[in-house]
Enzyme design. Structure first.
Site, PDB file in Angstrom:
ATOM      1  NE  ARG A   6     -39.793  45.041  22.365  1.00 48.45           N
ATOM      2  CZ  ARG A   6     -39.798  45.343  21.075  1.00 48.45           C
ATOM      3  NH1 ARG A   6     -40.586  44.662  20.260  1.00 48.45           N
ATOM      4  NH2 ARG A   6     -39.032  46.295  20.606  1.00 48.45           N
ATOM      5  CE  LYS A  30     -37.258  32.233  42.063  1.00 51.20           C
ATOM      6  NZ  LYS A  30     -36.416  31.857  43.212  1.00 51.20           N
ATOM      7  CD  GLU A  57     -34.249  21.804  45.196  1.00 55.44           C
ATOM      8  OE1 GLU A  57     -34.916  22.349  46.097  1.00 55.44           O
ATOM      9  OE2 GLU A  57     -33.301  22.368  44.611  1.00 55.44           O
ATOM     10  CE  LYS A  83     -40.945  26.182  42.075  1.00 54.32           C
ATOM     11  NZ  LYS A  83     -39.657  25.941  41.469  1.00 54.32           N
ATOM     12  CD  GLU A 130     -37.349  33.878  46.005  1.00 55.44           C
ATOM     13  OE1 GLU A 130     -37.408  33.062  45.077  1.00 55.44           O
ATOM     14  OE2 GLU A 130     -36.309  34.159  46.602  1.00 55.44           O
ATOM     15  NE  ARG A 166     -40.888  30.997  43.196  1.00 55.70           N
ATOM     16  CZ  ARG A 166     -41.039  31.059  41.887  1.00 55.70           C
ATOM     17  NH1 ARG A 166     -41.845  31.963  41.370  1.00 55.70           N
ATOM     18  NH2 ARG A 166     -40.419  30.231  41.086  1.00 55.70           N
ATOM     19  CG  ASN A 216     -34.802  30.675  48.251  1.00 61.06           C
ATOM     20  OD1 ASN A 216     -34.789  30.030  47.211  1.00 61.06           O
ATOM     21  ND2 ASN A 216     -35.122  31.958  48.292  1.00 61.06           N
ATOM     22  CG  HIS A 266     -31.785  26.630  47.896  1.00 63.00           C
ATOM     23  ND1 HIS A 266     -32.562  25.673  48.490  1.00 63.00           N
ATOM     24  CD2 HIS A 266     -31.838  26.370  46.560  1.00 63.00           C
ATOM     25  CE1 HIS A 266     -33.066  24.876  47.554  1.00 63.00           C
ATOM     26  NE2 HIS A 266     -32.645  25.274  46.378  1.00 63.00           N
ATOM     27  CG  HIS A 282     -27.278  28.968  45.942  1.00 62.77           C
ATOM     28  ND1 HIS A 282     -28.298  29.890  45.903  1.00 62.77           N
ATOM     29  CD2 HIS A 282     -27.628  27.985  45.078  1.00 62.77           C
ATOM     30  CE1 HIS A 282     -29.222  29.460  45.062  1.00 62.77           C
ATOM     31  NE2 HIS A 282     -28.853  28.315  44.558  1.00 62.77           N
ATOM     32  CG  HIS A 321     -29.283  22.965  42.913  1.00 62.60           C
ATOM     33  ND1 HIS A 321     -28.917  24.226  43.331  1.00 62.60           N
ATOM     34  CD2 HIS A 321     -30.599  22.826  43.237  1.00 62.60           C
ATOM     35  CE1 HIS A 321     -29.967  24.835  43.868  1.00 62.60           C
ATOM     36  NE2 HIS A 321     -31.001  23.996  43.823  1.00 62.60           N
TER      37      HIS A 321
END
Ligand SMILES: NC(=O)c1ccc[n+]([C@@H]2O[C@H](COP(=O)([O-])OP(=O)(O)OC[C@H]3O[C@@H](n4cnc5c(N)ncnc54)[C@H](O)[C@@H]3O)[C@@H](O)[C@H]2O)c1
Ligand SMILES: [Zn+2]
Length: 334
Positions: free
Chosen positions: A113, A135, A177, A213, A223, A227, A231, A234, A238, A251
């Site tokens: 956990r 993330k 990025e 960031k 997000e 946030r 993206n 992206h 993506h 990426h």
């Protein structure tokens, strides 16, 4: 250099210093037993530096690459943790790029956990972007990062010297990025790519990105608003990534092309294209528009006939914009 990240679930330091990998244990201090995680694409030289500081610890080295970011590898890591009697008081230390950080973070988030984890990113992309923010994920059922958790690290150690062994293509991939962060938040950062030799400013670039960031993650950890600005590039990026497959574009390269596709301000686009060229990053690729549109619709950000995108008309001022799917399709078809 130290930056503290304060989120609702955890506060943690990022230390950035050339050669810090050689002193990792001093920074990490007391943290129970450690479970070291890395992958076979990370040069042995770097893995050894960490292993030598923890001679009694087990280092699990999985087969790297995006294709390994799946349940099988996750299970393999969890089994190794269990076999080596990792307890809730122990710490997972991940040494590698974004794939290792995402896998290690996710494994740490669900093992018993949740146990602490420390991230030591070794690629430009992971030092600039993926190592902070919490993330973690694996790719699942044909979708990138489809299963994961928010799980903040307990510490991040950034050693810019580890980038020296990257291929030029991987090195530049991560800088996409940074260009993105300049466009959405920091005109001085973008100007640096336009006017200076970026190699002379590498640490400054990484530091600026980490600070951006940090601020964004502190304001909006889950997000729900700000946030999402990260993206930028992206949404279409993506789709390019999925379209070209694992062996196609990286990426950051897809983010570079995605920013070019979504920007509507022609003058700005021209400036971005020049920057991408300097960074040896692609600004366009060939594709089948229908297929890319289908992939984009399948992406988790598409909501029926409307989609929220990030747009930049003025450097440093990224904003969210709700557009129709038809408008989006026109951007992809042009
Ligand atoms: N969690 C987040 O917020 C976040 C953000 C952006 C990207 N990501 C994820 O990050 C991943 C991409 O990260 P990446 O580009 O670092 O990929 P990666 O981890 O696959 O590393 C790229 C390549 O470099 C090799 N490598 C790593 N360190 C090296 C070194 N020091 N010297 C030489 N080779 C080295 C790796 O073996 C690999 O072949 C994607 O899976 C993406 O989804 C996550
Ligand atoms: Zn990205």
């Amino acid at each position: 250099m130290q930056i503290n990240v304060n989120t609702t679930t955890k506060s943690y330091p990022i230390y950035m210093e050339r050669g810090i990998l050689y002193h990792a244990k001093e920074y990490i201090g007391r943290c129970g037993h450690v479970f070291l995680l890395s992958e076979d694409g990370v040069p042995e030289k770097w893995r050894k530096v960490l292993q030598e500081q923890y001679p009694d610890a087990y280092m699990h080295v999985f087969h790297g690459g995006e294709a390994s970011k799946n349940f099988d590898t996750l299970q393999e890591i969890l089994a190794a943790m269990s076999d080596h009697h990792v307890s809730r008081k122990d710490t997972l230390i991940a040494l590698g790029g974004g794939v290792t950080g995402d896998m290690g973070g996710f494994a740490a988030s669900i093992y018993m956990r949740g146990i602490p984890y420390i991230n030591i990113p070794t690629t430009t992309l992971s030092q600039i972007d993926s190592s902070i923010g919490g993330k973690t994920a694996i790719d699942f059922h044909g979708r990138k990062n489809n299963v994961g958790a928010f799980w903040q690290p307990d510490m991040v150690l950034v050693d810019v010297d580890t980038l020296s062994t990257l291929t030029p293509r991987h090195f530049h991939n991560g800088l996409a990025e940074a260009v993105k962060e300049g466009l959405i938040k920091d005109p001085a950062l973008f100007a640096l790519f336009e006017k200076e030799d970026y190699m002379d400013h590498l640490e400054e670039i990484i530091e600026k990105c980490l600070l951006i960031k940090k601020e964004v993650v502190e304001n909006d950890e889950r997000e729900s608003g700000e946030r999402k600005l990260l993206n930028f590039g992206h949404t279409i990026g993506h789709a390019y990534e999925s379209y070209h497959g694992m062996d196609g574009y990286y990426h950051g390269e897809c983010v570079a092309m995605g920013m070019m596709s979504i920007m509507t301000n022609e003058a700005l686009k021209e400036r971005l294209e020049k920057v991408l060229e300097r960074l040896q990053l692609p600004s366009e690729c060939t594709y089948d528009a229908d297929a890319v549109i289908e992939l984009m619709k399948a992406d988790k950000k598409a909501d029926h006939d409307r989609i929220t995108i990030v747009q930049v008309d003025e450097i440093g001022k990224g904003y969210l914009k709700d557009i129709t799917m038809d408008e989006m399709e026109r951007m992809i078809r042009k």
